[in-house]
Design a protein around this motif. Structure first.
Motif, PDB file in Angstrom:
ATOM      1  N   ASN A   1       0.826  -1.201   0.000  1.00 27.13           N
ATOM      2  CA  ASN A   1       0.000   0.000   0.000  1.00 27.13           C
ATOM      3  C   ASN A   1       0.858   1.247   0.000  1.00 27.13           C
ATOM      4  O   ASN A   1       0.666   2.150  -0.805  1.00 27.13           O
ATOM      5  N   VAL A   2       1.807   1.301   0.937  1.00 31.90           N
ATOM      6  CA  VAL A   2       2.618   2.515   1.094  1.00 31.90           C
ATOM      7  C   VAL A   2       3.479   2.717  -0.142  1.00 31.90           C
ATOM      8  O   VAL A   2       3.621   3.843  -0.639  1.00 31.90           O
ATOM      9  N   GLU A   3       4.018   1.603  -0.660  1.00 32.19           N
ATOM     10  CA  GLU A   3       4.860   1.737  -1.854  1.00 32.19           C
ATOM     11  C   GLU A   3       4.048   2.233  -3.044  1.00 32.19           C
ATOM     12  O   GLU A   3       4.560   2.989  -3.872  1.00 32.19           O
ATOM     13  N   GLU A   4       2.795   1.827  -3.114  1.00 32.81           N
ATOM     14  CA  GLU A   4       1.965   2.310  -4.217  1.00 32.81           C
ATOM     15  C   GLU A   4       1.756   3.815  -4.106  1.00 32.81           C
ATOM     16  O   GLU A   4       1.837   4.549  -5.093  1.00 32.81           O
ATOM     17  N   LEU A   5       1.509   4.299  -2.888  1.00 36.37           N
ATOM     18  CA  LEU A   5       1.335   5.730  -2.687  1.00 36.37           C
ATOM     19  C   LEU A   5       2.608   6.490  -3.006  1.00 36.37           C
ATOM     20  O   LEU A   5       2.581   7.590  -3.556  1.00 36.37           O
ATOM     21  N   LEU A   6       3.746   5.881  -2.655  1.00 34.83           N
ATOM     22  CA  LEU A   6       5.022   6.551  -2.896  1.00 34.83           C
ATOM     23  C   LEU A   6       5.452   6.439  -4.350  1.00 34.83           C
ATOM     24  O   LEU A   6       6.378   7.124  -4.775  1.00 34.83           O
TER      25      LEU A   6
ATOM     26  N   ILE B   1       9.308  -0.710   4.102  1.00 34.57           N
ATOM     27  CA  ILE B   1       8.901   0.138   2.980  1.00 34.57           C
ATOM     28  C   ILE B   1      10.107   0.290   2.062  1.00 34.57           C
ATOM     29  O   ILE B   1      11.134   0.803   2.474  1.00 34.57           O
ATOM     30  N   GLY B   2       9.993  -0.250   0.852  1.00 31.90           N
ATOM     31  CA  GLY B   2      11.095  -0.168  -0.097  1.00 31.90           C
ATOM     32  C   GLY B   2      11.868  -1.452  -0.267  1.00 31.90           C
ATOM     33  O   GLY B   2      12.850  -1.483  -0.985  1.00 31.90           O
TER      34      GLY B   2
ATOM     35  N   VAL C   1       4.434  10.581   3.133  1.00 29.74           N
ATOM     36  CA  VAL C   1       3.862   9.850   2.011  1.00 29.74           C
ATOM     37  C   VAL C   1       2.882  10.776   1.315  1.00 29.74           C
ATOM     38  O   VAL C   1       2.081  11.436   1.989  1.00 29.74           O
ATOM     39  N   PRO C   2       2.936  10.862  -0.028  1.00 27.72           N
ATOM     40  CA  PRO C   2       2.035  11.789  -0.720  1.00 27.72           C
ATOM     41  C   PRO C   2       0.568  11.445  -0.522  1.00 27.72           C
ATOM     42  O   PRO C   2       0.205  10.320  -0.169  1.00 27.72           O
ATOM     43  N   GLU C   3      -0.266  12.457  -0.766  1.00 29.35           N
ATOM     44  CA  GLU C   3      -1.699  12.303  -0.552  1.00 29.35           C
ATOM     45  C   GLU C   3      -2.273  11.261  -1.519  1.00 29.35           C
ATOM     46  O   GLU C   3      -1.837  11.168  -2.664  1.00 29.35           O
ATOM     47  N   GLY C   4      -3.229  10.516  -1.067  1.00 33.65           N
ATOM     48  CA  GLY C   4      -3.869   9.547  -1.955  1.00 33.65           C
ATOM     49  C   GLY C   4      -4.429   8.383  -1.165  1.00 33.65           C
ATOM     50  O   GLY C   4      -4.374   8.352   0.072  1.00 33.65           O
TER      51      GLY C   4
ATOM     52  N   ILE D   1      -5.620   2.115   2.588  1.00 38.92           N
ATOM     53  CA  ILE D   1      -4.902   3.198   3.248  1.00 38.92           C
ATOM     54  C   ILE D   1      -5.331   4.510   2.640  1.00 38.92           C
ATOM     55  O   ILE D   1      -5.638   4.602   1.450  1.00 38.92           O
ATOM     56  N   GLN D   2      -5.409   5.523   3.490  1.00 38.69           N
ATOM     57  CA  GLN D   2      -5.691   6.872   3.015  1.00 38.69           C
ATOM     58  C   GLN D   2      -4.650   7.783   3.626  1.00 38.69           C
ATOM     59  O   GLN D   2      -4.434   7.758   4.841  1.00 38.69           O
ATOM     60  N   SER D   3      -3.991   8.553   2.776  1.00 33.84           N
ATOM     61  CA  SER D   3      -2.931   9.421   3.262  1.00 33.84           C
ATOM     62  C   SER D   3      -3.285  10.860   2.964  1.00 33.84           C
ATOM     63  O   SER D   3      -3.901  11.164   1.943  1.00 33.84           O
ATOM     64  N   ARG D   4      -2.917  11.741   3.869  1.00 30.33           N
ATOM     65  CA  ARG D   4      -3.149  13.169   3.635  1.00 30.33           C
ATOM     66  C   ARG D   4      -1.821  13.915   3.520  1.00 30.33           C
ATOM     67  O   ARG D   4      -1.702  15.068   3.899  1.00 30.33           O
TER      68      ARG D   4
END
Lengths: 392, 339, 125
Positions: free
Chosen positions: A80-85, A155-156, A292-295, A312-315
Motif C-alpha cells: 500500500n505505502v509503496e503504491e502511494l510513494l 517500505i522499499g 507519504v504523498p496524498e492519496g 490506506i488513506q494518506s493526507r
C-alpha cells in the motif's frame, strides 16, 4: 413433543477456540439446529493506533494484527505505502518477500493440520506435526531473527538478505518438510478414525461458498479455484510456476487436502525462490521519518487463511489518515455458520477449526442497541465527530 | 499367627486392599502417562520422584488443596456423593479379584469370593457409569449433561458385548466365580503342558477373541480414546466432569486410576491367567506384571486413534462388536460342549 | 492403525523435548534479543527514540550533547530492531541474548549510561 431444543454457548472461553469469540448454538440432542456468532471480544483498536504512528512504526503494529500470518499483513501494508510513494522495489526483495510468505504459509498450514488433529482428539498426530513444524520455524528464525514476528518486509524492500552459503541448508530443510508432509497426508487419508471424523463433515456447497463470500482454502475446498496469487498476482507470483489447488467435496477432509497440497506447492515455490534468487540490492531507501504523498490505495494479499485486504488513506503527512484491515476470517464467518448448521455437537470444534479462524484479526466494533434492535453505521467523518462529542 | 480379624483388616485396608490398590493405581497412571508420552516423542512427568513417578500423587495432593466449588444450580447431595461412588465402586470390584493371599506366599485367593462374583463385577461396572451419569446430570451444566447422556448412551452400546466377552471364560471354567476361572486356567495350562492336545488351540483362539472384544469394551468403559466422547475436552470441555473441582475432582481422578487397574485386573484374571506364573515368583508380582502389560495395551490404543463421534461409536458397536460377541459366545458354547 | 509403525519408531527414539532451563539451544545468528548500548559511539541524535513503535526508548537528559543516558523498557519493546537500523553510528544494538525473564518489574528497564566524549571535557572546564 414440546420444546426439546436448548442453547449451548461455545466461547468466549472454550478449549476448541484458541481466541475469545462467542458462538451460541441451538441444539436438539446431539444435533445443531442453528448457530449465531458474536464477534468483538478481542477488539484491540489497531486501526486507530495506526493513525497515530508514523509509517515506519506502523510496520510493526500491523505485523501484530495476527500472530500467524504476520508477514502477510506486513507485505500488504508495505505494498500500500509503496503504491502511494510510487516506489518500485528491487527484484531480489520481491523474491525474498515471496519466500517469506510461502514459508509462513507452510508454517500456518502445518499448524492448522495439528490443531485439526487435536480437535478430533488425535493428540498423537498433533504432537508429531507440531514437532516437525519446528523445521520451518527454525528456518524462519534463521532468516529473519524471530520465530513469529519476522519484521522482514519494510517500505522499499526487505530488511535482511539471505546468505548464499545458507541456501543449500535451507533446501535440505525444505526436503525434510516435504517428506514429513507427505507422511501426514498419507496418515490422514488412511487412518479410519480420522476419515470418520473429517469425511463429509461440515459440508459447504460451491454455490453457498460463493454466495456467502468464503475466502481462501475454505473456498478452494468447495471447488472454486480462486487465489489472489493467481487472480491478481502481486510480487513475483506471475513469474514462478505453481498451481492453484482446489477440491470439490466441500467438507473438512477437502480442507485438509487443500492445505496439505498447498504446503507442497509452497515448498516448491520456496525452492524456486532460493534457486532463482536474483542478485542486486534488497531495498530502496525510505527515510524513517519520511512523508507519504496524498492519496489512497488498496492492496490484496493471499494470506494463509485467504484473501487479505488493506486500505490506506494518506493526507500527505508522516502518518496514515485512515487505515482499514479486512482479515480473511471475517469473510469466512457466514460460511462457517452455514457449515455448522445441521451437524453434530461433536463436529463443532473440527468445523470451527476447519476455516482456520483467527478471531483477533477479525474483530471489529459495531454500535448496537439490543433493546431496540437498532444498529448504526457511520462513515469516517461522522465517527470523528462522534469521538469529538464523546470526549467534549 | 495373626488373628483372623486382624488378618481380614490388613487384607482390606493394607494388602492387597485399599492402600496397595491405591498406590498401584497411581503407579499405573504414571506408567500410562509416561508410555503415551514416549509414544508421542515427549518426556512426560519428570520432576517428582524418579522420572516423575510421584506425579499422580502430587497431582492428587494439589487437587486436595484446591478450592472446592459446587455450582448454585447443582443437586448438592448427588453432586457431592457421586465422586465417592466413582472412587469406591471400582475399588469394591477389585476386592473380588484374586491377587495374593496374606497367609500363604503362593496362594492367591481374593479377599471376597463366592459363586457369581463375576456378575457382581459386571453390575458394579454398570453402576459406575450410572454414577457418572448422575454426576454429570446433577452438575446442571449443559456440557455436563451432554457428557452424561453420552456416557449413558455409550454404556448401552458396549455393555452387552462386554458382558458376553466376560462370560466366555466362565463357560469354559463352568463357574461364575473369578477365582474359579483363574484356577481353571491354571489347571488347563498344567494339563496342556503335561499332555498337549489339539482342543487347546480353539480354546486359546476363542480366549484371544474374547480378550480383544473385552479390551475394546473396557476402552469405552474407561473413556479412553477412541471412545472418550463423554469427556471430549475440545468438544464439551471434559463433559460430565466439567463442574468438578478440588477434592471431588481429585477423587474422580483417583477413581479413574482405580478403574484402570480394575480393567486391567479383569483382563488379566479372565484371559491371561491372573496371578499365576512359573514357580519362583510370588503371585502378586505376576499380577502386577500382567496388569502393567494390560495398562500399556490400553494406553497404546488411546495414542493410536482419533476420537469417534458418539453416533459412530454406537453404530460401530452394534454393527460389528455385538454380532462378533454373539458369534464368539456361540463358538464358546460349541467348543465347551465338545470338551 | 495407520500410525502404529510411527508410534513404535518414536518410542525407541529419544524424546524431542528440550529440558529448557538445563538444556539450551544456541540462538541462531541474527536473533533479535536484548539490547546493548555503546555510550562512546552515541551522538545523542535521538532517532532511535523517535522511530520506536512501542515508545520503549527514553533518552535521559534530552537530545544532543546533554544526553546522559538511555532507558530501554524491555516490557514494551517489540524487538523489531528498528532502533539499530536507524542508528547512524551503531551505538545501540540487539544481541542474541533471549533470556529476558526477571523477577522484579524494575529489572525490566535497562538503564545505559552515556559518558560525554572525553575530548570535549577539558574544553568546558
Amino acid at each position: 413433543m414440546g420444546k426439546r431444543e436448548f442453547t449451548i454457548h461455545v466461547g468466549p472461553q472454550h478449549p476448541a477456540l484458541k481466541e475469545p469469540e462467542n458462538f451460541v448454538f441451538k441444539v436438539d440432542g446431539e444435533y445443531v439446529v442453528d448457530v449465531e456468532p458474536r464477534i468483538g471480544y478481542n477488539h484491540r483498536g489497531i486501526e486507530k493506533a495506526m493513525e497515530n504512528r508514523t509509517y515506519i512504526q506502523n510496520l510493526y503494529i500491523v505485523e501484530r494484527v495476527c500472530g500467524i500470518c504476520s508477514n502477510s499483513h506486513q507485505t500488504c501494508y508495505t505494498q500500500n505505502v509503496e503504491e502511494l510513494l510510487g516506489m518500485e522495489i528491487p527484484e531480489r526483495a520481491k523474491y525474498i518477500r515471496v519466500l517469506l510468505a510461502e514459508l509462513e504459509r507452510i508454517h500456518s498450514h502445518l499448524l492448522w493440520l495439528g490443531v485439526a488433529a487435536h480437535e478430533i482428539g488425535f493428540d498423537t498426530l498433533f504432537y508429531y506435526i507440531w514437532r516437525d513444524r519446528e523445521v520451518v520455524m527454525d528456518m524462519l528464525e534463521e532468516i529473519s531473527g524471530n520465530r513469529v514476528n519476522y519484521a522482514m518486509p519494510t517500505i522499499g524492500g526487505v530488511r535482511r538478505d539471505i546468505a548464499a552459503d545458507k541456501i543449500p541448508k535451507y533446501l535440505k530443510m525444505l526436503d525434510v518438510l516435504e517428506e514429513r508432509t507427505k507422511f501426514y497426508k498419507n496418515i490422514c487419508a488412511t487412518e479410519k478414525t480420522v476419515l470418520a471424523r473429517a469425511d463429509g463433515v461440515g459440508f459447504l456447497s460451491k454455490e453457498d461458498a460463493i454466495r456467502l463470500n468464503a475466502v481462501g482454502p475454505n473456498l478452494r475446498a468447495s471447488g472454486v479455484a480462486s487465489d489472489i496469487r493467481a487472480d491478481s498476482p502481486y510480487l513475483v507470483y506471475d513469474e514462478i510456476p505453481w498451481n492453484v489447488i482446489s477440491y470439490d467435496s466441500g467438507d473438512v477432509f477437502a480442507n485438509v487436502l487443500v492445505r496439505v497440497d498447498e504446503t507442497f506447492e509452497s515448498v516448491n515455490i520456496c525452492r524456486y525462490c532460493l534457486e532463482h534468487l536474483p542478485d542486486g540490492p534488497i531495498r530502496t531507501i525510505f527515510s524513517p521519518l519520511g512523508k507519504v504523498p496524498e492519496g489512497e490505495a488498496v492492496s490484496l494479499v493471499e494470506a494463509p487463511r485467504g484473501e487479505l485486504i488493506h486500505y490506506i488513506q494518506s493526507r500527505g503527512t508522516d502518518k496514515p489518515y485512515r487505515y482499514k484491515i479486512r482479515a480473511p476470517t471475517l469473510g469466512n464467518i457466514p460460511a462457517l455458520c452455514e457449515k455448522l448448521r445441521g451437524g453434530y455437537i461433536a463436529d463443532i470444534p473440527i468445523v470451527l477449526a476447519g476455516i482456520d479462524p483467527c478471531f483477533s484479526c477479525t474483530d471489529r466494533m459495531v454500535f448496537v442497541d439490543e433493546d431496540r434492535d437498532k444498529r448504526w453505521e457511520m462513515n469516517g467523518e461522522q465517527l470523528r465527530r462522534y469521538g469529538v462529542e464523546w470526549y467534549k | 499367627m495373626i488373628p483372623p480379624v486382624l488378618s481380614s483388616l490388613i487384607q482390606v485396608f493394607i494388602f492387597p486392599g485399599f492402600i496397595f490398590i491405591l498406590s498401584y493405581a497411581m503407579f499405573c497412571e504414571w506408567v500410562s502417562r509416561k508410555f503415551v508420552a514416549r509414544l508421542q516423542n515427549r518426556v512426560g512427568p519428570l520432576y517428582t520422584g524418579w522420572e516423575g513417578i510421584l506425579q499422580p500423587l502430587a497431582d492428587s495432593i494439589k487437587l486436595l488443596a484446591k478450592e472446592d466449588i459446587t455450582p448454585k444450580a447443582a443437586d448438592k447431595f448427588v453432586f457431592a456423593l457421586m465422586p465417592v461412588a466413582v472412587f469406591a465402586l471400582p475399588l469394591t470390584a477389585i476386592f473380588l479379584i484374586p491377587i495374593q493371599s496374606l497367609t500363604n506366599l503362593w496362594g492367591y485367593s481374593p479377599i471376597v469370593s463366592f459363586e457369581g462374583d463375576l456378575i457382581i463385577v459386571l453390575f458394579l461396572l454398570s453402576v459406575i457409569i450410572l454414577s457418572i451419569f448422575l454426576a454429570g446430570w446433577s452438575s446442571a451444566n449443559r456440557f455436563g449433561i451432554i457428557g452424561a447422556t453420552r456416557a449413558a448412551l455409550q454404556m448401552l452400546a458396549y455393555e452387552i458385548p462386554l458382558g458376553i466377552a466376560m462370560i466366555g471364560p466362565a463357560i469354559f471354567a463352568r463357574s461364575l466365580s473369578i477365582g474359579k476361572i483363574v484356577e481353571w486356567q491354571a489347571q488347563s495350562m498344567h494339563n496342556f503342558l503335561s499332555a498337549p492336545n489339539l482342543m487347546a488351540i480353539p480354546v486359546a483362539l476363542l480366549l484371544a477373541v474374547g480378550f480383544i472384544i473385552c479390551t475394546v469394551c473396557l476402552l469405552a468403559e474407561l473413556e479412553l480414546r477412541p471412545f472418550d466422547s463423554p469427556e471430549a475436552e475440545t468438544e464439551i470441555v471434559h463433559g460430565w466432569q466439567v463442574e468438578y473441582s478440588g477434592k471431588k475432582l481429585g477423587l474422580l481422578r483417583l477413581g479413574h486410576d482405580v478403574k484402570l487397574v480394575l480393567a486391567s485386573a479383569l483382563l488379566t484374571s479372565l484371559f491371561l491367567g491372573g496371578p499365576i506364573g512359573p514357580w519362583p515368583i510370588p503371585p502378586v508380582v505376576w499380577f502386577l506384571l500382567k496388569t502393567a502389560v494390560c495398562v500399556l495395551i490400553l494406553s497404546n490404543a488411546s495414542a493410536l486413534f482419533a476420537r469417534l463421534r458418539i453416533d459412530q461409536m454406537l453404530g460401530g458397536s452394534w454393527r460389528y462388536l455385538a454380532p462378533l460377541s454373539i458369534l464368539y459366545i456361540m463358538a464358546v458354547q460349541i467348543i465347551a460342549g465338545l470338551m | 492403525m495407520a500410525m502404529a509403525k510411527e508410534l513404535l519408531k518414536n518410542a525407541r527414539e529419544k524424546p524431542c523435548t528440550l529440558l529448557y532451563p538445563f538444556e539450551k539451544t544456541a540462538p541462531p545468528e541474527g536473533l533479535r534479543g536484548k539490547h546493548v548500548f555503546v555510550g562512546e559511539k552515541c551522538i545523542g541524535c535521538g532517532l532511535c527514540a523517535r522511530v520506536c513503535p512501542a515508545f520503549a526508548i527514553e533518552l535521559l537528559g534530552g537530545r544532543g550533547p546533554k544526553m546522559s543516558g538511555m532507558k530501554v523498557y524491555l516490557g514494551r519493546c517489540l524487538f523489531c530492531q528498528q532502533c539499530e537500523e536507524v542508528c547512524p553510528t551503531g551505538a545501540i544494538k540487539l544481541t542474541t541474548d533471549y533470556e529476558l525473564a526477571v523477577l522484579k518489574q524494575e529489572d525490566m528497564v535497562l538503564v545505559f549510561e552515556r559518558k560525554p566524549p572525553e575530548a570535549k571535557q577539558p574544553k568546558k572546564e
